[in-house]
Design an enzyme around this catalytic site. Structure first.
Site, short mmCIF file in Angstrom:
data_model
loop_
_atom_site.label_atom_id
_atom_site.label_comp_id
_atom_site.label_asym_id
_atom_site.label_seq_id
_atom_site.Cartn_x
_atom_site.Cartn_y
_atom_site.Cartn_z
N ASP A 144 0.88 -1.43 0.27
CA ASP A 144 -0.05 0.14 0.15
C ASP A 144 0.98 1.11 -0.05
O ASP A 144 2.10 1.41 1.00
CB ASP A 144 -1.08 0.24 1.61
N ASN A 152 -1.80 12.87 -5.12
CA ASN A 152 -3.12 13.30 -5.93
C ASN A 152 -3.33 15.30 -5.45
O ASN A 152 -3.79 15.66 -6.38
CB ASN A 152 -3.53 12.37 -5.89
N HIS A 157 -3.78 14.38 -10.13
CA HIS A 157 -4.24 12.62 -10.08
C HIS A 157 -3.33 12.12 -11.61
O HIS A 157 -2.85 11.12 -11.52
CB HIS A 157 -5.28 13.17 -10.86
N ASP A 161 -1.10 8.83 -11.66
CA ASP A 161 -1.09 7.54 -12.19
C ASP A 161 0.03 7.32 -12.40
O ASP A 161 0.39 6.34 -12.67
CB ASP A 161 -2.06 8.04 -13.54
N GLU A 187 -4.24 2.25 -4.14
CA GLU A 187 -2.80 2.35 -4.25
C GLU A 187 -2.74 1.52 -3.77
O GLU A 187 -1.77 0.48 -3.61
CB GLU A 187 -2.23 3.24 -3.50
#
Length: 213
Positions: A144, A152, A157, A161, A187
């Site tokens: 994680d 973000n 974003h 990505d 994530e």
């Protein structure tokens, strides 16, 4: 065969059949050399042959075909040659490719290109069952990314990505033969480790953590 290749019967009568006559290519799209002619091999060995190939047609367009070669032999063993049957399988191949494409879309995460959660759930069950049957250890690393929301919120974003794609690539680089990386959601990623005990998995996870940091 005239329709598939554009050659006429009159143009090939009394000629030796060679791969170059139809610009024959194998399943890997490699040109079949005349000295590796599958028809000559069938005549020599007396064993029939079936393979998927492609031939050049009118205007240089290629057609995928199933080619069956059957030796023509008398009862006394006299060899006369071979019968070659070409069957157009273009539509079948197109269907197979579409099915494979749909399978990829159904089992892959579109962003990171690693298997998705549905594929992981299916593979994980089979994976564990196989290791139990072989009485071998296997491990699961759950990953994680810390403070991912902050990435973000701060950088957008699109950058988020990029982080996910980079992390998935890192996990794949750390894979060994038989391992599987999947995006579990958001994530969160998982790495299934084949023939791997807890201590080894912990060491591998720490190595990944340090490289990511």
């Amino acid at each position: 065969v005239e329709k598939l290749t554009g050659l006429t019967a009159a143009g090939v009568e009394h000629k030796t059949w060679l791969p170059s006559l139809v610009n024959l290519r194998d399943e890997k799209d490699m040109t079949v050399k005349d000295d590796a002619c599958p028809v000559a091999e069938v005549i020599q060995t007396g064993i029939q042959n079936f393979q998927r190939v492609s031939v050049a047609g009118r205007g240089g367009t290629r057609t995928s075909v199933a080619m069956r070669i059957v030796p023509v032999v008398e009862n006394d063993g006299t060899k006369h040659g071979a019968t070659i049957v070409l069957h157009d399988i273009t539509s079948e191949q197109d269907l197979q490719e579409r099915v494979q494409d749909l399978h990829r879309k159904a089992t892959r995460d579109p962003l990171t290109k690693v298997p998705n959660r549905a594929e992981f759930d299916q593979t994980h069950r089979d994976f564990v069952a196989d290791h139990m049957a072989r009485n071998q250890p296997c491990s699961l690393i759950v990953c994680d990314i810390d403070r991912f929301k902050k990435v973000n919120d701060t950088y957008g974003h699109q950058v988020g990505d990029v982080v996910l794609i980079s992390f998935a690539a890192l996990l794949q680089r750390c894979c060994r033969r038989g391992d599987l990386v999947a995006r579990y959601g958001g994530e969160e990623f998982v790495m299934v480790c084949a023939d791997c005990d807890n201590a080894t998995a912990a060491a591998r996870a720490e190595k990944i953590r340090i490289e990511l940091a």
